[in-house]
Every structure is written in C-alpha cells, then in structure tokens.
Design a protein around this motif. Structure first.
Motif, mmCIF file in Angstrom:
data_model
loop_
_atom_site.group_PDB
_atom_site.id
_atom_site.type_symbol
_atom_site.label_atom_id
_atom_site.label_comp_id
_atom_site.label_asym_id
_atom_site.label_seq_id
_atom_site.Cartn_x
_atom_site.Cartn_y
_atom_site.Cartn_z
ATOM 1 N N GLY A 1 0.810 -1.209 0.000
ATOM 2 C CA GLY A 1 0.000 0.000 0.000
ATOM 3 C C GLY A 1 0.843 1.259 0.000
ATOM 4 N N SER A 2 0.162 2.415 0.073
ATOM 5 C CA SER A 2 0.848 3.713 -0.003
ATOM 6 C C SER A 2 1.608 4.043 1.271
ATOM 7 N N GLY A 3 1.299 3.365 2.347
ATOM 8 C CA GLY A 3 2.044 3.592 3.587
ATOM 9 C C GLY A 3 1.536 4.770 4.388
ATOM 10 N N VAL A 4 2.214 5.022 5.486
ATOM 11 C CA VAL A 4 1.863 6.097 6.411
ATOM 12 C C VAL A 4 2.905 7.195 6.304
ATOM 13 N N PRO A 5 2.511 8.477 6.283
ATOM 14 C CA PRO A 5 3.504 9.560 6.252
ATOM 15 C C PRO A 5 4.490 9.419 7.406
ATOM 16 N N GLU A 6 5.749 9.736 7.125
ATOM 17 C CA GLU A 6 6.790 9.584 8.145
ATOM 18 C C GLU A 6 6.486 10.387 9.400
ATOM 19 N N SER A 7 5.841 11.532 9.221
ATOM 20 C CA SER A 7 5.528 12.378 10.371
ATOM 21 C C SER A 7 4.482 11.748 11.284
ATOM 22 N N GLU A 8 3.772 10.725 10.797
ATOM 23 C CA GLU A 8 2.712 10.095 11.580
ATOM 24 C C GLU A 8 3.058 8.662 11.962
ATOM 25 N N SER A 9 4.292 8.246 11.727
ATOM 26 C CA SER A 9 4.666 6.854 11.955
ATOM 27 C C SER A 9 4.597 6.459 13.430
ATOM 28 N N ASP A 10 4.727 7.416 14.334
ATOM 29 C CA ASP A 10 4.592 7.128 15.761
ATOM 30 C C ASP A 10 3.179 7.399 16.260
ATOM 31 N N ALA A 11 2.523 8.382 15.658
ATOM 32 C CA ALA A 11 1.178 8.762 16.118
ATOM 33 C C ALA A 11 0.162 7.653 15.897
ATOM 34 N N ILE A 12 0.379 6.793 14.900
ATOM 35 C CA ILE A 12 -0.607 5.745 14.625
ATOM 36 C C ILE A 12 -0.699 4.731 15.755
ATOM 37 N N PHE A 13 0.301 4.723 16.647
ATOM 38 C CA PHE A 13 0.256 3.806 17.777
ATOM 39 C C PHE A 13 -0.407 4.433 18.999
ATOM 40 N N GLU A 14 -0.795 5.705 18.892
ATOM 41 C CA GLU A 14 -1.506 6.351 19.983
ATOM 42 C C GLU A 14 -2.975 5.954 19.937
ATOM 43 N N PRO A 15 -3.641 5.900 21.100
ATOM 44 C CA PRO A 15 -5.047 5.500 21.094
ATOM 45 C C PRO A 15 -5.928 6.502 20.354
ATOM 46 N N TYR A 16 -6.891 5.970 19.655
ATOM 47 C CA TYR A 16 -7.903 6.757 18.937
ATOM 48 C C TYR A 16 -7.320 7.570 17.788
ATOM 49 N N GLN A 17 -6.167 7.161 17.248
ATOM 50 C CA GLN A 17 -5.534 7.913 16.168
ATOM 51 C C GLN A 17 -5.649 7.155 14.849
ATOM 52 N N GLN A 18 -5.685 7.918 13.752
ATOM 53 C CA GLN A 18 -5.651 7.374 12.410
ATOM 54 C C GLN A 18 -4.643 8.166 11.597
ATOM 55 N N ALA A 19 -4.038 7.511 10.619
ATOM 56 C CA ALA A 19 -3.195 8.250 9.677
ATOM 57 C C ALA A 19 -4.086 9.002 8.711
ATOM 58 N N SER A 20 -3.529 10.062 8.110
ATOM 59 C CA SER A 20 -4.328 10.913 7.231
ATOM 60 C C SER A 20 -4.342 10.440 5.795
ATOM 61 N N THR A 21 -3.800 9.249 5.518
ATOM 62 C CA THR A 21 -3.790 8.744 4.153
ATOM 63 C C THR A 21 -5.166 8.242 3.768
ATOM 64 N N ASP A 22 -5.376 8.067 2.465
ATOM 65 C CA ASP A 22 -6.640 7.542 1.984
ATOM 66 C C ASP A 22 -6.766 6.075 2.364
#
Length: 337
Positions: A258-279
């Motif tokens: 897949g297209s992956g997760v933006p590098e700036s959000e690679s840690d945030a996706i492990f936080e509770p209730y978070q989603q990456a901003s990709t499609d």
C-alpha cells in the motif's frame, strides 16, 4: 558571577563604606582636623570615639547579615516565581491534553458506534431473513449466509476484545501468561480465521522459521489479527507475513504494498484513537488496534514498530526467543544416617 554573590558583595561594601564614613565624620566634628595630636586629645576627652571607630566592623557585619537575608528572600521569590510559572505551564499543558483526550474520546465513541453498528446491522438483517424466509433459500445459500454472519460476529468480538484490553491497560490490570509459542502456527490460525473475503485470505503469503517465542499465545494472535486486519483494510492487495529469528528475538513482519503512512505520523498511529491521514479503503476505524497491539507486545517484553521500505508498509512484532528446555540431569541423593 552569580546574582546572589553580586548582591552579597554590594551589601558588604556598602556597609564598610558607610562604616568608614561615620567615624571619619565623628572625628572631624570632635577634633576639628586630621591632626594626630588633636585626634588623640579628642579620644581622651571623648572615649565614646573608640566605639565610633569600630563602626566599619559593626556596620560591615550588619550589612553582610542584611545582604544574606536579602539574598535569601530574593532567591525564595525567584524560586516561587519559577515554580508558579512551571505549575502554570503544566496546568495549561494538562488542560490542553485533557481537551484533546475528550475530543479523541468523542471521536472514539462515534467510530465505535459506526464499526459495531455496521456488522451488527448486517448480522441482524441476515438473521431476520433466515427466520422469516427459511424456505426460500437453498442449503448452499443458508451456508453462505451463516458464514457471513459468523465473519461479522467475529469482527464485533475482535472490536470488543481490543476495547477491553485498552481499558485493562489503562487501569493497570492487563495480564499476560507467556509460554514457548510457535509463532508460525499462530500466524496460520489467524490467517485461517481471518474475517475477510476468501480470495484475500488465500492470497496472504506466509513464511515462517521454526522458532518459538516466549509469549502469550492468545495475545500474540490478537496482535497478528490486528496487523493483518490493518493491512486488509488500509494496505495494498499483496499481503505477506514473515516469521524470522534474529539472535535472541523472533519477529513477525506483516507487510503490504500500500501507499504507507507519512513519516511524520509513523509514531502517532500507535496512539489511542488515532488514524493516519492517508486515503483508506475502509472508513471509520476504531483507532485502538495498533495501540492495543503495541501495548500487548511491550507487556510481553517485546515491541511493535512501523517502517516503509522497498515500496511496502511493514509492521514488525518483536518478541524474546523462548529459552531451550534444559536437559534433565540425574539427581544425586545422600543416604540418611
């Protein structure tokens, strides 16, 4: 030179200067000049001048004491001011975090409602169809509907299990029961039970070393299930799971094209209730699956990381290698008496 030392020096010098000024003025008034004979005569006539001569020492010491007190008061005021600023900043930050948490919880409730309602509505609808029109369906159709209901029920069960783990972790009541676990077997079990289309399930590539990890089998399956579900939902159409042993650790890497997760959000996706901003292919994720998975991994002395390399998103679970079972040795006894 520190501010406190500077203040102390100023106070002492001021006391000494004033102390010398005071007796000089007294001598001039009493003797009328700086003539030594006149000064001696004035001291013999007015013995109090000997006390006045001690003024530099007395006033210097008094100034030093006043300086010490001033420095202590000034230091206390500075410390108080600093503590007030720190506490104010902490309160502002805590308030901001609380607002963010409340906002995240609101989004979480909305997402949970959506994710649970969707499969639950489908299960309810299919159950009503089977109840009201059982005679209209062939045995094959009934089997397909039952399988679909089972898959959706598993999806609901998985969501609830993640929510329970998140709550237990927050309340510090989460438990794991580690044992020697064959990760390859756990991956096979998860893939076979994957609540996804059959062609997706059959297309998942699995390669595994014959290595065992020291981990809780049930928690391991929960992590792998979340990672595969994440790849199915948001990743590409080529999903691969690889189990490898590296030194004293065993890893499970779940990757997709897949297209992956933006590098700036690679840690945030492990936080509770978070989603990456990709499609994403599927909207409305609960947003705690990856957080729960990392929490479980670390509870078993492992970790869960993300990276994007070679055009693939890779979530890698790392766990400690299970120690080899020691070979039983004969026990040498000592005869009584």
């Amino acid at each position: 030179m520190s501010r406190r030392f500077t203040l102390m020096v100023r106070w002492v010098l001021s006391g000494i200067v004033f102390g010398f000024t005071f007796p000089i003025a007294a001598v001039l008034i009493a003797a009328g000049s700086f003539d030594p004979a006149a000064i001696r005569f004035a001291h013999s006539e007015q013995p109090v001048l000997w006390i006045v001569d001690l003024a530099p020492i007395i006033l210097g010491g008094a100034a030093a004491l006043a300086g010490m007190l001033h420095v202590q008061v000034d230091g206390a005021l500075q410390m108080t001011d600093r503590q007030v600023k720190e506490r104010t900043a902490e309160l502002v930050e805590a308030n901001t975090q609380l607002e963010q948490l409340m906002d995240s919880k609101d989004r979480f409730v909305a997402m949970v409602s959506h994710e649970v309602r969707t499969p639950l509505t489908l299960v309810l609808g299919l159950a009503q169809e089977l109840r009201d029109g059982a005679g209209r369906f062939t045995i094959e159709e009934v089997g397909e509907l039952a399988a679909l209901m089972a898959d959706q029920s598993i999806e609901i069960s998985n969501i609830i299990e993640d929510m329970l783990v998140a709550a237990r972790a927050e309340n510090h009541t989460l438990t794991v029961v580690p044992e020697a676990t064959d990760l390859g077997s756990q991956v096979d079990l998860v893939v076979q039970a994957c609540a996804c289309d059959e062609h997706i399930r059959n297309s998942i590539s699995v390669t595994a070393d014959q290595a065992k990890a020291w981990a809780d089998p049930g928690r391991v399956r929960q992590i792998i299930r979340n990672l595969i579900s994440n790849a199915v939902r948001y990743g590409g159409d080529e999903i691969a799971v690889e189990v490898t042993q590296v030194g004293s650790t065993v890893s499970v890497a779940v990757s997709d094209n897949g297209s992956g997760v933006p590098e700036s959000e690679s840690d945030a996706i492990f936080e509770p209730y978070q989603q990456a901003s990709t499609d994403h292919k599927v909207a409305g994720s609960v947003g705690i699956g990856l957080h729960v998975s990392r929490t479980l991994a670390r509870a078993m002395d492992g970790d869960l990381t993300y990276r994007y390399e070679g055009g693939r998103s890779v979530f890698e679970l790392t766990l400690p290698l299970a120690e080899r079972t020691p070979v039983a040795q004969p026990v040498l006894g000592v005869a009584a008496g």
